[in-house]
Design an enzyme around this catalytic site. Structure first.
Site, PDB file in Angstrom:
ATOM      1  N   LEU A  77       0.880  -1.169   0.000  1.00  0.00           N
ATOM      2  CA  LEU A  77       0.000   0.000   0.000  1.00  0.00           C
ATOM      3  C   LEU A  77       0.915   1.214   0.000  1.00  0.00           C
ATOM      4  O   LEU A  77       1.927   1.221   0.694  1.00  0.00           O
ATOM      5  CB  LEU A  77      -0.877   0.029   1.257  1.00  0.00           C
ATOM      6  CG  LEU A  77      -1.970  -1.035   1.389  1.00  0.00           C
ATOM      7  CD1 LEU A  77      -2.625  -0.938   2.766  1.00  0.00           C
ATOM      8  CD2 LEU A  77      -3.033  -0.876   0.314  1.00  0.00           C
ATOM      9  N   ASP A  78       0.561   2.234  -0.770  1.00  0.00           N
ATOM     10  CA  ASP A  78       1.353   3.468  -0.753  1.00  0.00           C
ATOM     11  C   ASP A  78       1.449   3.994   0.681  1.00  0.00           C
ATOM     12  O   ASP A  78       0.559   3.750   1.497  1.00  0.00           O
ATOM     13  CB  ASP A  78       0.695   4.540  -1.633  1.00  0.00           C
ATOM     14  CG  ASP A  78       0.806   4.222  -3.115  1.00  0.00           C
ATOM     15  OD1 ASP A  78       1.601   3.332  -3.468  1.00  0.00           O
ATOM     16  OD2 ASP A  78       0.088   4.847  -3.911  1.00  0.00           O
ATOM     17  N   ARG A  79       2.493   4.740   0.949  1.00  0.00           N
ATOM     18  CA  ARG A  79       2.705   5.273   2.297  1.00  0.00           C
ATOM     19  C   ARG A  79       1.483   6.040   2.813  1.00  0.00           C
ATOM     20  O   ARG A  79       1.098   5.913   3.970  1.00  0.00           O
ATOM     21  CB  ARG A  79       3.930   6.206   2.285  1.00  0.00           C
ATOM     22  CG  ARG A  79       4.274   6.773   3.645  1.00  0.00           C
ATOM     23  CD  ARG A  79       5.594   7.524   3.614  1.00  0.00           C
ATOM     24  NE  ARG A  79       5.519   8.749   2.835  1.00  0.00           N
ATOM     25  CZ  ARG A  79       5.091   9.918   3.311  1.00  0.00           C
ATOM     26  NH1 ARG A  79       4.665  10.016   4.550  1.00  0.00           N
ATOM     27  NH2 ARG A  79       5.081  10.978   2.545  1.00  0.00           N
ATOM     28  N   THR A  81      -1.587   5.648   1.968  1.00  0.00           N
ATOM     29  CA  THR A  81      -2.826   4.865   1.920  1.00  0.00           C
ATOM     30  C   THR A  81      -2.962   4.028   3.188  1.00  0.00           C
ATOM     31  O   THR A  81      -2.019   3.367   3.596  1.00  0.00           O
ATOM     32  CB  THR A  81      -2.804   3.918   0.694  1.00  0.00           C
ATOM     33  OG1 THR A  81      -2.557   4.690  -0.478  1.00  0.00           O
ATOM     34  CG2 THR A  81      -4.111   3.167   0.543  1.00  0.00           C
TER      35      THR A  81
END
Length: 206
Positions: A77-79, A81
């Site tokens: 997951l993106d930072r 998100t």
């Protein structure tokens, strides 16, 4: 001192790093059954040590605070998100889950708030996505990119912003963020794809 450096002199250089702050709430472990570990990741924490983040990453925190090591990443997951993060506990389970991802037996779903009034009904975006800079992790919709497909459904609209359900059917970097920008509805306060540097239409239509 007037002493100029000579051969065999030892010059010492110390670097003191301050990491960017991350959210204070603890990582909540939802499932840990010996095969998989499922964590509720808050926004602001990266999954892996990267860039300026060493200690403030999911992998490091789980190791240091809960003594959990040798985790195999199944997805990221993106930072910025938040959401459910799945790790495999063993190499065998990791291979099994990787195969399930490839065979499309695992489905991911995201919910985000976007700028503007997103259309009702199902919206499908199939713009190919190209990574234009690996260094800063930047992508854009480009015919030379890789096949990408995301299905969107609007859940609500409050007069200014919409909440949208996103089903990525492929797994490209920043896929949901790039497709929403392309459609003209960037994620609210997305520092890259929602930036005003893209102009008044935020880079709509590529």
């Amino acid at each position: 001192s007037t002493h100029s450096p000579q051969n065999n002199d030892l010059l010492k250089h110390t670097v003191h790093r301050h990491e960017p702050p991350v959210v204070g709430r603890p990582l909540e472990v939802l499932v840990d059954d010996g095969e998989v570990l499922v964590v509720d990741k808050p926004a602001s924490i990266p999954v892996h040590p990267c860039g300026r983040f060493r200690h403030n990453s999911v992998i490091f925190i789980l190791g240091k605070e809960q003594g959990i090591s040798e985790l195999h990443t199944v997805h990221r997951l993106d930072r910025l998100t938040s959401g459910v993060l799945l790790f495999a506990r063993t190499l065998e389970v990791s291979k099994k889950l990787d195969q399930m991802v490839r065979d499309r037996q695992l489905e991911k779903e995201y919910v985000c708030r976007v700028e503007g009034e997103f259309p009702e009904g199902e919206v499908v975006c199939e713009e190919p996505i190209l990574v234009t800079s690996f260094k800063i992790g930047f992508c854009r919709a480009d015919p030379k990119g890789k096949d990408s497909r995301t299905v969107f459904n609007r859940l609500s609209f409050n007069g200014k912003t919409s909440v949208v359900r996103c089903l990525p059917l492929t797994g490209r970097t920043h896929q949901i963020r790039v497709h929403l920008q392309y459609l003209g509805f960037p994620i609210l306060s997305d520092p890259i794809y929602g930036s005003s540097a893209w102009g008044p239409h935020r880079g709509k239509g590529g």
